[in-house]
Design an enzyme around this catalytic site. Sequence first.
Site, PDB file in Angstrom:
ATOM      1  N   ASP A  96       0.957  -1.272  -0.052  1.00  0.00           N
ATOM      2  CA  ASP A  96       0.086  -0.001  -0.171  1.00  0.00           C
ATOM      3  C   ASP A  96       0.854   1.164   0.035  1.00  0.00           C
ATOM      4  O   ASP A  96       2.133   1.027   0.272  1.00  0.00           O
ATOM      5  CB  ASP A  96      -0.926   0.110   1.199  1.00  0.00           C
ATOM      6  CG  ASP A  96      -2.295   0.707   1.061  1.00  0.00           C
ATOM      7  OD1 ASP A  96      -2.180   1.458   0.217  1.00  0.00           O
ATOM      8  OD2 ASP A  96      -3.289   0.439   1.862  1.00  0.00           O
ATOM      9  N   ASP A 129     -10.630   2.032  -3.438  1.00  0.00           N
ATOM     10  CA  ASP A 129     -11.183   1.789  -1.860  1.00  0.00           C
ATOM     11  C   ASP A 129     -12.782   1.644  -1.948  1.00  0.00           C
ATOM     12  O   ASP A 129     -13.541   1.525  -0.788  1.00  0.00           O
ATOM     13  CB  ASP A 129     -10.739   2.777  -0.953  1.00  0.00           C
ATOM     14  CG  ASP A 129      -9.394   2.645  -0.552  1.00  0.00           C
ATOM     15  OD1 ASP A 129      -8.910   1.225  -0.668  1.00  0.00           O
ATOM     16  OD2 ASP A 129      -8.690   3.315   0.258  1.00  0.00           O
TER      17      ASP A 129
HETATM   18  C1  GLA Z   1      -5.703   1.758   2.499  1.00  0.00           C
HETATM   19  C2  GLA Z   1      -6.236   0.617   1.510  1.00  0.00           C
HETATM   20  C3  GLA Z   1      -7.359  -0.110   2.103  1.00  0.00           C
HETATM   21  C4  GLA Z   1      -6.708  -0.539   3.571  1.00  0.00           C
HETATM   22  C5  GLA Z   1      -6.087   0.470   4.483  1.00  0.00           C
HETATM   23  C6  GLA Z   1      -5.631  -0.077   5.583  1.00  0.00           C
HETATM   24  O1  GLA Z   1      -6.774   2.663   2.585  1.00  0.00           O
HETATM   25  O2  GLA Z   1      -6.533   0.927   0.321  1.00  0.00           O
HETATM   26  O3  GLA Z   1      -7.617  -1.214   1.563  1.00  0.00           O
HETATM   27  O4  GLA Z   1      -5.730  -1.496   3.113  1.00  0.00           O
HETATM   28  O5  GLA Z   1      -5.547   1.440   3.708  1.00  0.00           O
HETATM   29  O6  GLA Z   1      -5.033   1.041   6.308  1.00  0.00           O
END
Ligand code: GLA
Length: 705
Positions: free
Chosen positions: A448, A517
């Site tokens: 990420d 997301d």
């Molecule tokens: C980001 C990702 C999510 C999740 C969060 C965790 O927003 O896109 O899918 O993994 O971080 O903190």
Amino acid sequence: MPIHTLDNNYWVLETDHTAYALGVNTAGALVHAYWGERLPAPTDYPAAPDAIFHASFTGAGHMWPEEYAGLTGLKYVEPALSVSFADGVRDLVLQVVGGAVAGDTLVVTLRDAHYPLRVELHYRAYAAHDLIERWAVVHNDGAPITLERVFSAQWQMPIGRSYRLSYLSGRWIDEFQLHRQPLSPGVFVRESRRITSSHHASPWFALDDHASETHGEVWFGALAWSGNWKLAAEVTDFGRTRVSLGLNDWDFAWRLGAGERFTTPACLGGYTRDGFGAASRRLHAYVRDNVLPHGRRPHKVLYNSWEATTFSVDVESQSKLAELAAEMGAELFVMDDGWFQGRTSDDAGLGDWWPDPKKFPDGLTPLISRVNALGMDFGLWLEPEMVNPNSDLYRAHPDWVIHFATRARTESRNQLILNLARVDVQDYLITAIDALLSDHNITFIKWDMNRNVSEPGWPGAGDRQREIWVRYVEGLYRVWGTLRERHPNVVWQSCSGGGGRADLGILRLADQVWVSDNTDALSRLQIQHGYSQMLPADTMEAWVTDINAGRISLDFRFHVAMQGVLGVGGNLLHWSPAERAKAARFVAQYKEIRPIVQHGEVYRLIGPNDGSPYVVTQYVGEDRREAVIFAFRRIGGGADAMLDGYHAIDPSQPAAIQLQGLDPAARYKITGQGAVRSGLAWMRAGLTIALGHQESKILRVRQVA
Ligand code: GLA
């Protein structure tokens, strides 16, 4: 032989169906001659164009469709390359030295008229994919110079036509929105200044003058780069249209010392007469065959616990979810954020990549063994490039982040960005993540990156500060590439708060992308449509979650997610036994159609912007014996809403949907359609699919003997 050389100053790159020709004009400039359908003979292509005199205000160089324009003379178009020589001269006069062909690659060398600066333009033909890959290498054999702009390619369009630009733009939770816009005189720029390729725009384009999804000429391309990039679509006052694409020159400067060279990222370009759908399918095949590290390896159905447990992870909470996930048929269990040292919320822990002893007193192995015993692989979330000021790493190395010494360090989500341009930072990450992967049976990493850059300083870099934009990304590629080499079986997912880093550069390292997301199924139809313009379904991770579960059925949510790499992210503890049983049936069905969805060809039969409440997508298996149709009906407005429950007489019933990509002579049977008909019949007479408001359906298409 896909590349022909004529008279030592004209070259034709041929692919199975297309050709790209360039040559030296009478003034000695390297200009573009042709990009379109392949012609019968190498001598069929037009001569390298010259320019006619216009006025004292504009030189001939302004008129030429140059392959790679230097900034010089009476020329005011976008240059591909601009440099500042050691003596302050900022004028670049590139002259053609010659071209050399080796296999599928042409290299044309240019040299400055005075300074010992050489530019190699590389062109590689991908015959079967009908694509050309271009990149440039700048060699400096003299005193140090500064590169101020160094693009990968300029793509010239046939002169005198009015073009439309298709591009993707968006923002967090709203990525990959497809826009089509007529180009008019001037320069239209899409770019990223965020140190990643970004949610806001994607390094991809398509140009057409009157194409549709199925017909018409389309020129398209994409840049293989995961950092700042720039696309300049320019229409001159003399009827020339060109697209320049490469590293962003915004805040960019690169010192090129004596004897040094600089290689740009690769830029891919293609041409088709068969519309936007064919353009996407060419890119998809190329990505599968030439970019993805694991090629066409099928992806597993995963369960990710983020939306169920957020930061509250421990062996017990994860084991409960893992049991339910296994019952549902998941093949991979991914523990998301929250597992590492000090991570109870988003304000601490990033950088300290070892299991939090409070949550995992015996480390991760007990949980991993439990997951493996349930028959699933185990995956983990990481955000390697980031650090929270509240972490052991930051306390030990506050100088490791991107910052200016005299400025406050702007935090976003309570975090700062590690300066991956620094080799010591790269080495730290390689060591920490290598240890994690070596010590545990981890086969999947979600990588990420949850913020964009601010104060882009690199104290200690002297006059190389502005190289951070490129060196950061090269550092990222080194860290990820080294880990890949050491752990070749791990599957990696590129996530940057969703689809903030989805490009042909990162997909040399990552096998797939967490697209957004936003897991609302209706939004996803739009997001996935845009994503599919550029990237294939086997890179498109899509989850079923609980977002808007009250108004969007489980069936609809599964059907949307089954169009990519299926995952489930809802809180299974809150799903009823009936819902879990239904989910298990969908997972089983997905496994049956997985080869068709993940590795077949996609046909966007009705797109979300086509003015219909329906969205219909078809995936055709590699041997064309089977296909799958995903049909959705969204809620329409006006009469549509009034007619709820009476859809039999709904005026917005879809017209006959013409399938695509079938074998015209073979005979096919389709779920729910009584007749067996020829592929041609399904593609011409088509079929209608009746759905109520916000209903969806999967139809299997199978050849019968
Ligand atoms: C980001 C990702 C999510 C999740 C969060 C965790 O927003 O896109 O899918 O993994 O971080 O903190």
